[in-house]
Design a protein around this motif. Structure first.
Motif, PDB file in Angstrom:
ATOM      1  N   PHE A 137      63.814 -52.390  14.243  1.00  0.00           N
ATOM      2  CA  PHE A 137      63.479 -53.192  13.063  1.00  0.00           C
ATOM      3  C   PHE A 137      63.551 -52.373  11.773  1.00  0.00           C
ATOM      4  O   PHE A 137      63.029 -52.804  10.748  1.00  0.00           O
ATOM      5  N   GLU A 138      64.201 -51.217  11.814  1.00  0.00           N
ATOM      6  CA  GLU A 138      64.149 -50.312  10.672  1.00  0.00           C
ATOM      7  C   GLU A 138      64.735 -50.909   9.396  1.00  0.00           C
ATOM      8  O   GLU A 138      64.348 -50.512   8.291  1.00  0.00           O
ATOM      9  N   ALA A 139      65.673 -51.847   9.505  1.00  0.00           N
ATOM     10  CA  ALA A 139      66.244 -52.458   8.306  1.00  0.00           C
ATOM     11  C   ALA A 139      65.409 -53.638   7.806  1.00  0.00           C
ATOM     12  O   ALA A 139      65.544 -54.053   6.649  1.00  0.00           O
ATOM     13  N   VAL A 140      64.549 -54.178   8.671  1.00  0.00           N
ATOM     14  CA  VAL A 140      63.730 -55.343   8.306  1.00  0.00           C
ATOM     15  C   VAL A 140      62.388 -54.908   7.718  1.00  0.00           C
ATOM     16  O   VAL A 140      61.885 -55.531   6.769  1.00  0.00           O
ATOM     17  N   VAL A 141      61.818 -53.841   8.260  1.00  0.00           N
ATOM     18  CA  VAL A 141      60.476 -53.419   7.838  1.00  0.00           C
ATOM     19  C   VAL A 141      60.358 -53.218   6.330  1.00  0.00           C
ATOM     20  O   VAL A 141      59.420 -53.741   5.701  1.00  0.00           O
ATOM     21  N   PRO A 142      61.268 -52.479   5.673  1.00  0.00           N
ATOM     22  CA  PRO A 142      61.090 -52.271   4.233  1.00  0.00           C
ATOM     23  C   PRO A 142      61.185 -53.555   3.426  1.00  0.00           C
ATOM     24  O   PRO A 142      60.573 -53.666   2.361  1.00  0.00           O
ATOM     25  N   ARG A 187      58.193 -54.466   1.064  1.00  0.00           N
ATOM     26  CA  ARG A 187      58.478 -54.634  -0.368  1.00  0.00           C
ATOM     27  C   ARG A 187      57.862 -55.925  -0.895  1.00  0.00           C
ATOM     28  O   ARG A 187      57.474 -56.002  -2.059  1.00  0.00           O
ATOM     29  N   ALA A 188      57.764 -56.922  -0.004  1.00  0.00           N
ATOM     30  CA  ALA A 188      57.151 -58.198  -0.386  1.00  0.00           C
ATOM     31  C   ALA A 188      55.633 -58.154  -0.338  1.00  0.00           C
ATOM     32  O   ALA A 188      54.974 -59.156  -0.613  1.00  0.00           O
ATOM     33  N   GLY A 189      55.064 -56.996   0.010  1.00  0.00           N
ATOM     34  CA  GLY A 189      53.616 -56.818  -0.043  1.00  0.00           C
ATOM     35  C   GLY A 189      52.889 -57.023   1.262  1.00  0.00           C
ATOM     36  O   GLY A 189      51.655 -57.030   1.287  1.00  0.00           O
ATOM     37  N   HIS A 190      53.626 -57.160   2.373  1.00  0.00           N
ATOM     38  CA  HIS A 190      52.999 -57.438   3.654  1.00  0.00           C
ATOM     39  C   HIS A 190      52.784 -56.159   4.461  1.00  0.00           C
ATOM     40  O   HIS A 190      53.418 -55.132   4.221  1.00  0.00           O
ATOM     41  N   THR A 191      51.889 -56.242   5.433  1.00  0.00           N
ATOM     42  CA  THR A 191      51.614 -55.141   6.341  1.00  0.00           C
ATOM     43  C   THR A 191      52.471 -55.315   7.587  1.00  0.00           C
ATOM     44  O   THR A 191      52.508 -56.403   8.165  1.00  0.00           O
ATOM     45  N   VAL A 192      53.139 -54.244   8.002  1.00  0.00           N
ATOM     46  CA  VAL A 192      54.087 -54.335   9.115  1.00  0.00           C
ATOM     47  C   VAL A 192      53.807 -53.218  10.115  1.00  0.00           C
ATOM     48  O   VAL A 192      53.680 -52.045   9.742  1.00  0.00           O
ATOM     49  N   HIS A 193      53.725 -53.605  11.389  1.00  0.00           N
ATOM     50  CA  HIS A 193      53.521 -52.652  12.475  1.00  0.00           C
ATOM     51  C   HIS A 193      54.647 -52.821  13.494  1.00  0.00           C
ATOM     52  O   HIS A 193      54.559 -53.668  14.386  1.00  0.00           O
ATOM     53  N   PRO A 194      55.729 -52.039  13.389  1.00  0.00           N
ATOM     54  CA  PRO A 194      56.757 -52.067  14.434  1.00  0.00           C
ATOM     55  C   PRO A 194      56.321 -51.199  15.612  1.00  0.00           C
ATOM     56  O   PRO A 194      55.819 -50.088  15.413  1.00  0.00           O
ATOM     57  N   ALA A 208      75.064 -62.374  16.397  1.00  0.00           N
ATOM     58  CA  ALA A 208      74.916 -61.976  17.784  1.00  0.00           C
ATOM     59  C   ALA A 208      73.444 -61.667  18.065  1.00  0.00           C
ATOM     60  O   ALA A 208      72.573 -61.874  17.216  1.00  0.00           O
ATOM     61  N   HIS A 209      73.167 -61.148  19.250  1.00  0.00           N
ATOM     62  CA  HIS A 209      71.797 -61.043  19.742  1.00  0.00           C
ATOM     63  C   HIS A 209      70.913 -60.163  18.865  1.00  0.00           C
ATOM     64  O   HIS A 209      69.759 -60.504  18.597  1.00  0.00           O
ATOM     65  N   ASN A 210      71.411 -59.031  18.394  1.00  0.00           N
ATOM     66  CA  ASN A 210      70.591 -58.111  17.611  1.00  0.00           C
ATOM     67  C   ASN A 210      70.635 -58.474  16.126  1.00  0.00           C
ATOM     68  O   ASN A 210      71.137 -57.724  15.287  1.00  0.00           O
ATOM     69  N   PRO A 216      69.719 -58.182   8.660  1.00  0.00           N
ATOM     70  CA  PRO A 216      68.300 -57.940   8.389  1.00  0.00           C
ATOM     71  C   PRO A 216      67.742 -58.776   7.244  1.00  0.00           C
ATOM     72  O   PRO A 216      66.585 -59.178   7.281  1.00  0.00           O
ATOM     73  N   GLN A 217      68.564 -59.035   6.240  1.00  0.00           N
ATOM     74  CA  GLN A 217      68.072 -59.857   5.132  1.00  0.00           C
ATOM     75  C   GLN A 217      67.745 -61.269   5.585  1.00  0.00           C
ATOM     76  O   GLN A 217      66.739 -61.851   5.175  1.00  0.00           O
TER      77      GLN A 217
END
Length: 254
Positions: free
Chosen positions: A17-22, A26-33, A206-208, A214-215
């Protein structure tokens, strides 16, 4: 602001999820991958051999407890759908949203094995032939070298559900339509479209999807998340945000 816990699929770790987390942060949310037990580079053979679906469910529940998380959005990719379902069933109301990103949506007694098609089941058997307990990642020309052997027991164990997961007020399935010739999730999409408790989204990837688009994945997760300006934050990070993922005709009331 929302709290996201991101659970990867088979052979993958938090890096999936490295491309999705930032974009979410950036939108102000807390993320735990998360990286699940047995999928860390340093995990020894004994850890991999004993890890199963219950182990991975406990990984999520320990995070919720340790970080004092509530009102959580659990996101599961592929095999991760097994994990978020079991975790939501046992989380005591701490989960407010479930997002299945081209993922298994099990019912009581299902396993990842039972929900896969014959091609995937054969890859599990072939991949575990060397050790008997760890499934090697299937070879793909674009396969990420960070992928790790996946605990076979986690793919075989059936999930036992009390039904509490069905009380999560918001449940969504994301169907990745760009691999229709191989997807094991087409029948599952049909089932969920007929269920008024679910919202189904389609993404032409596709699946991934979190790597390919990511956007689009971030925009879908931010849709309805608490707080203003999420879509603007996505656009400001990596250029213009894509349009929201296409909704299936069937939508549920929020």
């Amino acid at each position: 602001m929302a709290t996201f816990v991101l659970v990867p699929g088979g052979w993958h770790g938090s890096w999936a999820f490295e491309a999705v987390v930032p974009l979410l942060e950036r939108a102000g949310h807390t993320v735990h991958p998360l990286t699940l037990t047995g999928l860390h580079p340093h995990d020894d053979p004994a850890t991999i051999a004993t890890a199963n679906l219950d182990t991975h469910t406990d990984d999520v529940l320990r995070l919720l407890e340790r970080a004092h998380l509530d009102d959580v959005t659990l996101v599961g990719h592929s095999y991760g759908g097994m994990v978020i379902t079991a975790a939501a069933d046992r989380a005591g109301g701490r989960v407010s949203r479930l997002v299945y990103l081209d993922a298994c949506v099990p019912r009581d007694g299902d396993s990842c094995w039972s929900l896969m098609n014959e091609g995937y089941r054969q890859s599990f058997v072939t991949g575990a032939a060397t050790t008997g307990y760890a499934v090697q990642p299937p070879w793909r020309p674009d396969g990420d070298p960070r992928r790790r052997p996946h605990p076979l027991a986690a793919l075989l164990q059936t999930v036992r559900l009390t039904g509490a997961h069905a009380d999560v007020p918001r449940r969504e399935f994301v169907h990745c339509s760009g691999w229709e010739d191989r997807t094991p999730f087409a029948d599952q999409r049909t089932r969920l479209l007929a269920d008024p408790a679910w919202t189904v989204h389609d993404l032409p990837t596709a699946h991934n999807a979190m790597r390919e688009a990511p956007q689009a994945v971030a925009a879908l997760l931010l849709d309805g998340a608490d707080g203003p300006g999420e879509d603007d934050a996505v656009a400001g990070t990596h250029g213009a945000a894509p349009p929201p993922a296409r909704r299936a005709e069937h939508r549920t009331a929020r």
